[in-house]
Design a protein around this motif. Structure first.
Motif, short mmCIF file in Angstrom:
data_model
loop_
_atom_site.label_atom_id
_atom_site.label_comp_id
_atom_site.label_asym_id
_atom_site.label_seq_id
_atom_site.Cartn_x
_atom_site.Cartn_y
_atom_site.Cartn_z
N GLY A 167 25.51 -5.70 -6.26
CA GLY A 167 25.09 -6.67 -5.26
C GLY A 167 24.73 -7.99 -5.91
O GLY A 167 24.79 -8.15 -7.13
N PRO A 168 24.32 -8.97 -5.09
CA PRO A 168 24.09 -10.32 -5.60
C PRO A 168 22.85 -10.43 -6.47
O PRO A 168 22.02 -9.51 -6.54
CB PRO A 168 23.93 -11.16 -4.31
N ALA A 169 22.72 -11.58 -7.11
CA ALA A 169 21.56 -11.85 -7.97
C ALA A 169 20.28 -11.85 -7.15
O ALA A 169 20.28 -12.19 -5.97
CB ALA A 169 21.75 -13.21 -8.65
N ILE A 212 24.19 1.46 -14.07
CA ILE A 212 25.14 0.35 -14.26
C ILE A 212 24.91 -0.65 -13.14
O ILE A 212 25.01 -0.30 -11.95
CB ILE A 212 26.61 0.85 -14.23
N THR A 213 24.55 -1.88 -13.49
CA THR A 213 24.27 -2.89 -12.47
C THR A 213 25.24 -4.05 -12.62
O THR A 213 25.66 -4.39 -13.73
CB THR A 213 22.83 -3.42 -12.58
N GLY A 214 25.59 -4.67 -11.50
CA GLY A 214 26.50 -5.79 -11.58
C GLY A 214 26.67 -6.51 -10.25
O GLY A 214 26.28 -6.02 -9.20
N ASP A 215 27.27 -7.68 -10.33
CA ASP A 215 27.53 -8.54 -9.17
C ASP A 215 29.00 -8.94 -9.22
O ASP A 215 29.40 -9.70 -10.10
CB ASP A 215 26.62 -9.77 -9.24
N PRO A 220 31.20 13.68 -7.84
CA PRO A 220 29.84 14.10 -7.46
C PRO A 220 28.82 13.74 -8.53
O PRO A 220 29.15 13.59 -9.71
CB PRO A 220 29.97 15.62 -7.30
N LYS A 221 27.57 13.60 -8.11
CA LYS A 221 26.43 13.31 -8.99
C LYS A 221 26.47 11.91 -9.58
O LYS A 221 25.79 11.62 -10.57
CB LYS A 221 26.30 14.36 -10.09
N ILE A 222 27.33 11.03 -9.02
CA ILE A 222 27.31 9.62 -9.39
C ILE A 222 26.94 8.84 -8.13
O ILE A 222 27.62 8.95 -7.11
CB ILE A 222 28.66 9.13 -9.94
N GLY A 223 25.83 8.11 -8.18
CA GLY A 223 25.36 7.37 -7.01
C GLY A 223 25.84 5.94 -7.01
O GLY A 223 25.83 5.27 -8.05
N PHE A 224 26.25 5.45 -5.85
CA PHE A 224 26.62 4.05 -5.67
C PHE A 224 25.70 3.44 -4.63
O PHE A 224 25.59 3.95 -3.51
CB PHE A 224 28.08 3.92 -5.23
N ASN A 225 25.03 2.37 -5.01
CA ASN A 225 24.11 1.69 -4.12
C ASN A 225 24.48 0.22 -4.02
O ASN A 225 24.78 -0.41 -5.04
CB ASN A 225 22.67 1.83 -4.61
N TYR A 226 24.44 -0.32 -2.81
CA TYR A 226 24.91 -1.68 -2.57
C TYR A 226 23.79 -2.54 -1.97
O TYR A 226 22.99 -2.08 -1.15
CB TYR A 226 26.12 -1.67 -1.64
N PHE A 227 23.77 -3.80 -2.39
CA PHE A 227 22.78 -4.76 -1.92
C PHE A 227 23.49 -5.95 -1.27
O PHE A 227 24.65 -6.25 -1.61
CB PHE A 227 21.92 -5.27 -3.08
#
Length: 330
Positions: free
Chosen positions: A145-147, A270-273, A298-305
């Motif tokens: 997601g964004p900064a 792992i974080t990124g924009d 499985p067991k890998i989470g993806f989260n979005y902002f």
């Protein structure tokens, strides 16, 4: 002709006048923030707050003020960030059941708190809350997601919390050493001095959570490492909390190399924009490839902002939204 009906009001009574003063904030700043966000009017009469406005807004303001007062009753302070968090978080938060077994403090409903040596960290939006839960639930998690949405800050806070509680033995923070649209040229000094400017955001986060002397000692002992992504090659990272920041600037090969460093008892974040890729033209981002290839693992989470999760200055959210809305070709 009928006379206008007087506006209805919701009345909240608070028994402890000292706590009510803290609830209102300096020069009633906390009340003003609630009034502005929810378009209500709040009037103080002794130990009573009267809320006027639309019925739904009155109800939400009551929930926010009661939650903040309850926080004060537990001995905690109320800062502007706490008011902002209560305004942002979903009203159904208190109705959700708390998870068991994670190293999370949840004193009110399903509220998540992250304990570090220097401060207590709390997610300020629903997306942040889901992200923190994902960091505890998954051995590998992505925050995209964004900064300004707290992706790295919260990841480092969780890492420090897990380190303090003994769940991991080391914290390793890294990011690609890619210049953000500038050519900085030759940098003098030792290897550490050359890469330090790229790593400064990670140092800033750690300084928020650990006392300076303890942080310096842990760095000297290599219990906490901050290094460029290239330094991860050939290593197996066991019982470590590992954060890759600015992952959109990792190439596909670098990303594969990093992800395959995961060892026994470790966690990776792992974080990124995706809108701030500084790789040379034509070089694909490893973050995009990882998202495409690992989404169903499985067991890998993806989260979005989104811009709604920005917790820096309010102008940051407005700037992000303006750039997202721009359709002019670059």
């Amino acid at each position: 002709m009928t006379l206008d009906q007087p506006p209805t009001e919701v009345v909240l009574e608070f028994p402890d006048n000292r706590l009510l003063i803290d609830l209102c904030g300096p020069y009633d700043a906390h009340l003003t923030a609630v009034e502005t966000a929810l378009e209500v009017q709040i009037i103080r009469r002794g130990n009573v707050l009267a809320i006027m406005g639309e019925e739904a807004a009155q109800k939400r303001a009551s929930e926010v003020l009661n939650a903040l007062y309850l926080r004060l009753e537990t001995g905690k302070e109320v800062e502007p960030a706490d008011v902002d968090r209560e305004l942002r978080m979903g009203a159904s938060e208190a109705d959700t059941g708390a998870r068991q077994g994670d190293q999370l403090e949840m004193p009110v409903g399903n509220r998540i708190e992250i304990k570090t040596r220097k401060k207590l960290v709390e997610p300020r939006t629903d997306a942040q809350k889901a992200y923190v839960q994902s960091l505890f639930d998954n051995e590998m998690a992505f925050g995209i997601g964004p900064a300004g949405t707290g992706k790295t800050y919260l990841a480092v806070a969780v890492g420090v919390s897990m380190f303090i509680s003994g769940q991991v033995d080391r914290i390793i923070l890294c990011r690609p050493a890619v210049e953000a649209g500038e050519r900085l040229g030759f940098l003098p000094g030792t290897q550490e001095e050359k890469v330090d400017p790229y790593m400064q955001p990670l140092y800033d986060a750690l300084n928020d959570f650990l006392p300076g002397k303890q942080l310096a000692k842990l760095k000297e002992e290599k219990t906490i490492e901050i290094a460029p992504l290239a330094f991860m090659r050939g290593r197996t990272l066991s019982r470590a909390f590992v954060v890759l920041d600015e992952a959109q600037n990792a190439t596909t090969m670098q990303m594969k190399m990093f992800l395959t460093r995961l060892g026994e008892g470790s966690r990776m974040v792992i974080t990124g924009d995706r809108t701030q890729i500084d790789l040379p033209r034509g070089v694909p981002s490893g973050l995009s490839d990882a998202e495409r290839l690992l989404k169903s693992v499985p067991k890998i989470g993806f989260n979005y902002f989104t811009s709604k999760d920005v917790v820096r200055h309010p102008l940051v959210a407005a700037i992000i939204e303006a750039y997202e809305a721009d359709t002019t070709p670059s």
